[in-house]
Write an enzyme that holds these catalytic residues in place. Structure first.
Site, PDB file in Angstrom:
ATOM      1  N   HIS A 184       0.851  -1.191   0.000  1.00  7.74           N
ATOM      2  CA  HIS A 184       0.000   0.000   0.000  1.00  7.74           C
ATOM      3  C   HIS A 184       0.891   1.246   0.000  1.00  7.74           C
ATOM      4  O   HIS A 184       1.817   1.355   0.814  1.00  7.74           O
ATOM      5  CB  HIS A 184      -0.911   0.001   1.229  1.00  7.74           C
TER       6      HIS A 184
ATOM      7  N   HIS B 209      38.417  52.264 -11.498  1.00 13.99           N
ATOM      8  CA  HIS B 209      37.338  53.046 -12.122  1.00 13.99           C
ATOM      9  C   HIS B 209      37.370  52.906 -13.642  1.00 13.99           C
ATOM     10  O   HIS B 209      36.920  53.803 -14.367  1.00 13.99           O
ATOM     11  CB  HIS B 209      37.427  54.532 -11.743  1.00 13.99           C
TER      12      HIS B 209
ATOM     13  N   VAL C 149      35.046  37.611 -33.854  1.00 12.38           N
ATOM     14  CA  VAL C 149      34.972  36.572 -32.827  1.00 12.38           C
ATOM     15  C   VAL C 149      34.635  37.235 -31.499  1.00 12.38           C
ATOM     16  O   VAL C 149      35.298  38.190 -31.091  1.00 12.38           O
ATOM     17  CB  VAL C 149      36.300  35.793 -32.703  1.00 12.38           C
TER      18      VAL C 149
ATOM     19  N   GLU D 110      30.123  35.716 -21.903  1.00 14.02           N
ATOM     20  CA  GLU D 110      28.754  36.229 -21.937  1.00 14.02           C
ATOM     21  C   GLU D 110      27.769  35.208 -21.370  1.00 14.02           C
ATOM     22  O   GLU D 110      26.819  35.571 -20.652  1.00 14.02           O
ATOM     23  CB  GLU D 110      28.385  36.592 -23.376  1.00 14.02           C
TER      24      GLU D 110
ATOM     25  N   SER E 121       4.539  13.838   3.765  1.00 15.62           N
ATOM     26  CA  SER E 121       5.116  14.727   2.745  1.00 15.62           C
ATOM     27  C   SER E 121       5.841  15.894   3.411  1.00 15.62           C
ATOM     28  O   SER E 121       6.855  16.392   2.913  1.00 15.62           O
ATOM     29  CB  SER E 121       4.018  15.278   1.837  1.00 15.62           C
TER      30      SER E 121
ATOM     31  N   ASP F 275       0.102   3.191   3.640  1.00 13.76           N
ATOM     32  CA  ASP F 275       0.280   2.440   4.878  1.00 13.76           C
ATOM     33  C   ASP F 275       1.666   1.836   5.018  1.00 13.76           C
ATOM     34  O   ASP F 275       2.168   1.682   6.146  1.00 13.76           O
ATOM     35  CB  ASP F 275      -0.763   1.316   4.963  1.00 13.76           C
TER      36      ASP F 275
END
Length: 458
Positions: A122, A181, A318, A324, A133, A125
């Site tokens: 089962h 920077h 290229v 990326e 859960s 059971d």
């Protein structure tokens, strides 16, 4: 028309595909949640299989299941843990927030597999004995995520870090201009830059280990609300010990089952480490594509491997496509972090009700980061070469070379030379050689001051 059969659960009968290993509860969930068309990741289902297998063995050991039934359940669950029967786990990610549909899907498939072997079992059971859960699903999240970190992400980050460290050694003698920077600064060694990225990658690996550690406490044993109702008092400890032994993970039962089931803070914490790793990979990839920009009209201090044509209209172009791809992965993981925060906040009283999406986000982020780190290493970092001629050219042309003269001629005179260098396009060295007497230094002192290796240090 496909053949069907009728199956029954506590809500009544359902039509189930004739060849399906699941039953009525799963069929009901498939009907109720036609949302994304994407089921939970295969690795998550495999972890669920491990949990069900060890739970059955524990229940057999405790005398709660006969040896025959416990063995049948464990055997069927091991087939799932090995990746078998994947198409029989169709329940959508966007389902009940506790993951009950997926838990019942696993229970039903195991029960049907046992029936195939002539043993009637089962799904509630016996397969679900001592479980809910509400404690097995979060346990599967922790277990599956921990295994993915251990087996996929950590090795990929370690390999990337080692590759960057090797390049740091290879490029130690290459002097180049530094930038702050995005503007010219004093000289550095190209190897120093790669060493910085290598350290980022090593720290990323350590963060993945921290994410792994956050997931060691398992909610198993709390059953419905954290009280352990209907579970043998030794069930959780024994089952978790079995899972720890088979995975090599430092798993243990949660100290407080109410926290472990009602909150998913450990999962949010773990994904927070993944978000930081994504930021690190974004920085590394972005720096590599900046230094490799060109090849004629950019910085061009390094050459990235050419992996594919970069344009459908510009011949010979290229692009830094691997870098990326990594930056897009970072963006996706950042989005998943926002989702994780929302899901983590989706705990109400005794249960979090966003758990399937938590599982999906964790798995997706780990897979993306592991694959991105692997691609960055093998298709980019390993093939990088230094453009030493360009590095020397930019060092000599940089106005920031004047910085090392400040202790000898003072800030104001040095600033005036820098401004004249910008205005005339002449180098700092040329301008200084013309006015050695005015500056109060000789040619030898000038050479020493403008030596980029001395400025970059070891």
């Amino acid at each position: 028309m496909k053949e069907t059969r009728r199956e029954r659960d506590s809500m009544g009968e359902m039509e189930v595909p004739g060849d399906a290993l699941y039953g009525a509860s799963t069929a009901r969930a498939v009907e109720n949640f036609p949302i994304s068309g994407t089921p939970l990741p295969a690795g998550f289902i495999r972890a669920y299989g491990m949990i069900k297998a060890e739970a059955a063995r524990t229940n057999g050991e405790l005398g709660l299941l006969s040896a025959e039934v416990a063995g049948a359940i464990a055997g069927a669950a091991e087939e799932i843990a090995a990746g078998g029967h994947a198409r029989h786990f169709p329940v959508d990610i966007y389902q009940t927030g506790s993951g009950t549909s997926t838990n019942m899907n696993v229970n039903e498939v195991i029960a049907h597999l046992c029936g195939r072997d002539g043993i009637k079992v089962h799904p509630n059971d016996q397969v679900n004995l001592g479980q809910s859960s509400n404690d097995t699903f979060p346990t599967a999240i922790h277990l599956a995520t921990a295994l993915a970190l251990k087996d996929e992400l950590i090795p990929a980050l370690d390999a990337l870090a080692a590759a960057l460290e090797a390049k740091a050694g290879e490029f130690h003698g290459v002097l180049k201009i530094g930038r702050t920077h995005l503007m010219d600064a004093t000289p550095v060694r190209l190897g120093q830059e790669f060493g910085g990225w290598a350290k980022q990658a090593w720290l990323a690996s350590s963060r993945a280990h921290k994410a792994l550690k956050a997931l060691h406490d398992l909610p198993l044993g709390g059953t419905a609300v954290g009280t352990g109702l209907n579970a043998h008092p030794e069930f959780a400890a024994r089952t978790i010990a079995r899972l720890a032994a088979r995975t090599g993970l430092e798993l243990r039962e949660a100290e407080n089952h109410f926290e472990a089931q009602s909150a998913k803070d450990a999962c949010v914490e773990a994904h927070g480490q993944l978000a930081t790793i994504a930021v690190s990979l974004h920085k590394i990839a972005s720096d590599l594509r900046l230094l490799g920009s060109g090849p004629r009209c950019g910085i061009g201090e390094i050459r990235l491997p050419a992996t594919q044509p970069g344009s459908s209209i510009m011949p010979g172009k290229v692009n830094p496509v691997i870098a990326e791809a990594v930056t897009m992965v970072a963006a996706r993981v950042a989005g998943n972090q926002t989702t994780m925060s929302w899901c983590g906040a989706g705990g109400f009283l005794e249960l979090n009700v966003s758990m399937p999406l938590i599982a999906a986000c964790l798995f997706e982020s780990i897979a993306l980061l592991a694959n991105a780190a692997g691609a960055l290493r093998s298709k980019c970092v390993d093939g990088i070469v230094a453009n030493e001629e360009r590095c020397r050219e930019l060092i000599e042309y940089s106005l920031s070379m004047v910085t090392s003269l400040v202790p000898k001629i003072g800030y104001d005179k040095a600033a005036a030379i820098a401004k004249e260098s910008v205005a005339t396009g002449r180098t700092v060295r040329e301008l200084c050689l013309e006015r050695l007497g005015e500056l109060g230094i000789n040619a030898e002192e000038l050479d020493v001051a403008l030596d980029p290796a001395s400025m970059a240090g070891g």
